[in-house]
Write a protein that holds these residues in place. Structure first.
Motif, PDB file in Angstrom:
ATOM      1  N   ALA A 195       0.794  -0.802  -0.278  1.00  0.00           N
ATOM      2  CA  ALA A 195      -0.576  -0.158   0.143  1.00  0.00           C
ATOM      3  C   ALA A 195       1.005   1.208   0.057  1.00  0.00           C
ATOM      4  O   ALA A 195       0.627   2.391  -0.329  1.00  0.00           O
ATOM      5  CB  ALA A 195      -0.994  -0.341   1.118  1.00  0.00           C
ATOM      6  N   GLU A 196       1.963   1.369   1.086  1.00  0.00           N
ATOM      7  CA  GLU A 196       2.639   2.016   0.674  1.00  0.00           C
ATOM      8  C   GLU A 196       3.288   2.414  -0.902  1.00  0.00           C
ATOM      9  O   GLU A 196       3.565   4.011  -0.912  1.00  0.00           O
ATOM     10  CB  GLU A 196       4.000   2.321   1.493  1.00  0.00           C
ATOM     11  N   TYR A 197       3.439   1.145  -1.257  1.00  0.00           N
ATOM     12  CA  TYR A 197       4.454   1.947  -2.325  1.00  0.00           C
ATOM     13  C   TYR A 197       3.553   2.149  -2.865  1.00  0.00           C
ATOM     14  O   TYR A 197       4.043   3.076  -4.453  1.00  0.00           O
ATOM     15  CB  TYR A 197       4.723  -0.497  -3.450  1.00  0.00           C
ATOM     16  N   ARG A 198       2.490   1.997  -3.199  1.00  0.00           N
ATOM     17  CA  ARG A 198       1.071   2.425  -4.467  1.00  0.00           C
ATOM     18  C   ARG A 198       0.858   3.947  -4.537  1.00  0.00           C
ATOM     19  O   ARG A 198       0.910   5.112  -4.925  1.00  0.00           O
ATOM     20  CB  ARG A 198       0.021   1.946  -4.086  1.00  0.00           C
ATOM     21  N   GLU A 199       1.324   4.240  -2.995  1.00  0.00           N
ATOM     22  CA  GLU A 199       1.135   5.677  -2.871  1.00  0.00           C
ATOM     23  C   GLU A 199       2.283   6.456  -2.801  1.00  0.00           C
ATOM     24  O   GLU A 199       2.371   7.755  -3.553  1.00  0.00           O
ATOM     25  CB  GLU A 199       0.900   5.803  -1.105  1.00  0.00           C
ATOM     26  N   VAL A 200       3.410   5.819  -3.044  1.00  0.00           N
ATOM     27  CA  VAL A 200       4.576   6.143  -4.052  1.00  0.00           C
ATOM     28  C   VAL A 200       4.734   6.632  -5.174  1.00  0.00           C
ATOM     29  O   VAL A 200       5.070   7.570  -5.701  1.00  0.00           O
ATOM     30  CB  VAL A 200       5.643   5.187  -2.985  1.00  0.00           C
ATOM     31  N   GLN A 201       4.068   5.867  -5.480  1.00  0.00           N
ATOM     32  CA  GLN A 201       4.414   5.549  -7.010  1.00  0.00           C
ATOM     33  C   GLN A 201       2.939   6.999  -7.535  1.00  0.00           C
ATOM     34  O   GLN A 201       2.877   7.505  -8.491  1.00  0.00           O
ATOM     35  CB  GLN A 201       3.444   4.529  -8.022  1.00  0.00           C
ATOM     36  N   LYS A 202       2.226   6.916  -6.694  1.00  0.00           N
ATOM     37  CA  LYS A 202       1.385   8.184  -7.005  1.00  0.00           C
ATOM     38  C   LYS A 202       2.014   9.405  -6.938  1.00  0.00           C
ATOM     39  O   LYS A 202       1.099  10.675  -6.918  1.00  0.00           O
ATOM     40  CB  LYS A 202      -0.488   8.230  -6.122  1.00  0.00           C
ATOM     41  N   SER A 203       2.783   9.980  -5.991  1.00  0.00           N
ATOM     42  CA  SER A 203       2.912  11.062  -6.094  1.00  0.00           C
ATOM     43  C   SER A 203       4.690  11.930  -6.426  1.00  0.00           C
ATOM     44  O   SER A 203       4.850  11.957  -7.117  1.00  0.00           O
ATOM     45  CB  SER A 203       3.553  10.862  -4.216  1.00  0.00           C
ATOM     46  N   ARG A 204       4.288  10.470  -7.903  1.00  0.00           N
ATOM     47  CA  ARG A 204       5.429  10.478  -9.083  1.00  0.00           C
ATOM     48  C   ARG A 204       5.477  12.130  -9.166  1.00  0.00           C
ATOM     49  O   ARG A 204       3.933  12.524  -9.673  1.00  0.00           O
ATOM     50  CB  ARG A 204       5.634  10.028  -9.567  1.00  0.00           C
ATOM     51  N   PRO A 205       6.274  12.432  -9.646  1.00  0.00           N
ATOM     52  CA  PRO A 205       6.679  14.504 -10.174  1.00  0.00           C
ATOM     53  C   PRO A 205       5.484  13.979 -11.238  1.00  0.00           C
ATOM     54  O   PRO A 205       6.052  12.978 -11.788  1.00  0.00           O
ATOM     55  CB  PRO A 205       7.446  14.505 -10.425  1.00  0.00           C
ATOM     56  N   ILE A 206       5.180  14.593 -12.092  1.00  0.00           N
ATOM     57  CA  ILE A 206       4.094  14.786 -13.351  1.00  0.00           C
ATOM     58  C   ILE A 206       4.807  15.677 -13.745  1.00  0.00           C
ATOM     59  O   ILE A 206       4.513  16.453 -13.997  1.00  0.00           O
ATOM     60  CB  ILE A 206       3.325  14.880 -12.935  1.00  0.00           C
ATOM     61  N   ASP A 207       5.073  15.688 -15.791  1.00  0.00           N
ATOM     62  CA  ASP A 207       6.229  16.201 -16.779  1.00  0.00           C
ATOM     63  C   ASP A 207       4.250  16.841 -16.926  1.00  0.00           C
ATOM     64  O   ASP A 207       3.418  15.863 -18.096  1.00  0.00           O
ATOM     65  CB  ASP A 207       6.580  15.980 -17.568  1.00  0.00           C
ATOM     66  N   VAL A 208       4.540  18.367 -17.335  1.00  0.00           N
ATOM     67  CA  VAL A 208       2.680  18.362 -18.089  1.00  0.00           C
ATOM     68  C   VAL A 208       3.392  18.668 -19.762  1.00  0.00           C
ATOM     69  O   VAL A 208       4.374  20.182 -19.836  1.00  0.00           O
ATOM     70  CB  VAL A 208       2.286  19.752 -17.718  1.00  0.00           C
ATOM     71  N   VAL A 209       3.029  18.165 -20.649  1.00  0.00           N
ATOM     72  CA  VAL A 209       4.054  18.531 -21.803  1.00  0.00           C
ATOM     73  C   VAL A 209       2.490  19.116 -22.498  1.00  0.00           C
ATOM     74  O   VAL A 209       1.737  18.494 -22.854  1.00  0.00           O
ATOM     75  CB  VAL A 209       4.360  16.361 -22.134  1.00  0.00           C
ATOM     76  N   PRO A 210       3.011  19.744 -23.311  1.00  0.00           N
ATOM     77  CA  PRO A 210       2.052  20.660 -24.134  1.00  0.00           C
ATOM     78  C   PRO A 210       1.941  19.218 -25.543  1.00  0.00           C
ATOM     79  O   PRO A 210       2.310  19.239 -25.689  1.00  0.00           O
ATOM     80  CB  PRO A 210       1.999  22.179 -24.572  1.00  0.00           C
TER      81      PRO A 210
END
Length: 214
Positions: A195-210
């Motif tokens: 469960a902790e691993y899934r939460e860490v995955q959800k918090s990955r930085p996201i690049d917003v690419v136009p």
């Protein structure tokens, strides 16, 4: 304007030498499977970590799940070994006991007829008794349900009930119970870490690419 969202990995795994920092896992004599490395690699591939922290968590998950498999296998070995040993001893006691009684009965009759014990020929086929025990045990261990059912019926007819032996082992075999009692804690730890691993995955930085529209 549309946007394409992509997770941004925080580490370059091409240059990550984290395995060099970890102690080598020794081969364990008696381990139920030699497939640990393949299991770990498959688990890491399934979890697909993209950061060093995720990778370390994935390693922990692999080891926890391997420990669960080991505990289950060890419990089964303890249970099956002790059950077989007890059934074999009970069959041996029953059949050899009958052989001893038959030996004494015929010896007594021989002596009553005026014979000497030194001249008495053993009427009991001890090899056949041992072979019968081995055949019953082999049938009880067979993967063929019909063979197991037949062997169980034969053992019960002799006064040895494999079901009662197994039941007693489930309750009283200390080795089996020690391994089995480890499982709830290991499984809970694996669920929490997953469960902790899934939460860490959800918090990955996201690049917003136009993304240009049509």
């Amino acid at each position: 304007m549309a946007h394409d969202l992509n997770p941004t990995p925080n580490g370059d795994f091409g240059s990550l030498a984290i395995n060099d920092l970890l102690p080598e896992r020794p081969a364990l004599i008696g381990e139920f499977s030699a497939a640990y490395e393949a299991f770990r690699e498959a688990t890491i591939a399934d979890l697909a970590p993209v950061t060093r922290y995720e990778y370390l968590q994935a390693l922990q998950l692999a080891d926890l799940n391997w420990a669960i498999l080991q505990a289950k296998a060890s419990a089964e070995v303890e249970l099956s070994t002790a059950t077989e040993r007890t059934i074999r001893a009970q069959l041996n006691s029953k059949l050899e006991g009958e052989g001893e009684r038959e030996y004494r009965r015929q010896l007594y009759a021989f002596e009553e007829a005026g014979g000497e014990e030194d001249d008495f020929e053993d009427p009991v086929d001890w090899d056949a008794i041992e072979e019968n025990i081995e055949n019953i045990v082999a049938g009880l261990k067979s993967r063929d349900p019909a063979a197991r059912e037949a062997a169980t019926a034969e053992a019960i007819a002799l006064g040895v009930d494999p079901r009662l032996v197994l039941s007693a082992q489930l309750l009283n075999n200390s080795g089996y119970r020690r391994h089995s009692e480890k499982l709830p804690d290991l499984e809970k730890r694996a669920r929490l870490l997953s469960a902790e691993y899934r939460e860490v995955q959800k918090s990955r930085p996201i690049d917003v690419v136009p993304v240009l529209g049509d």
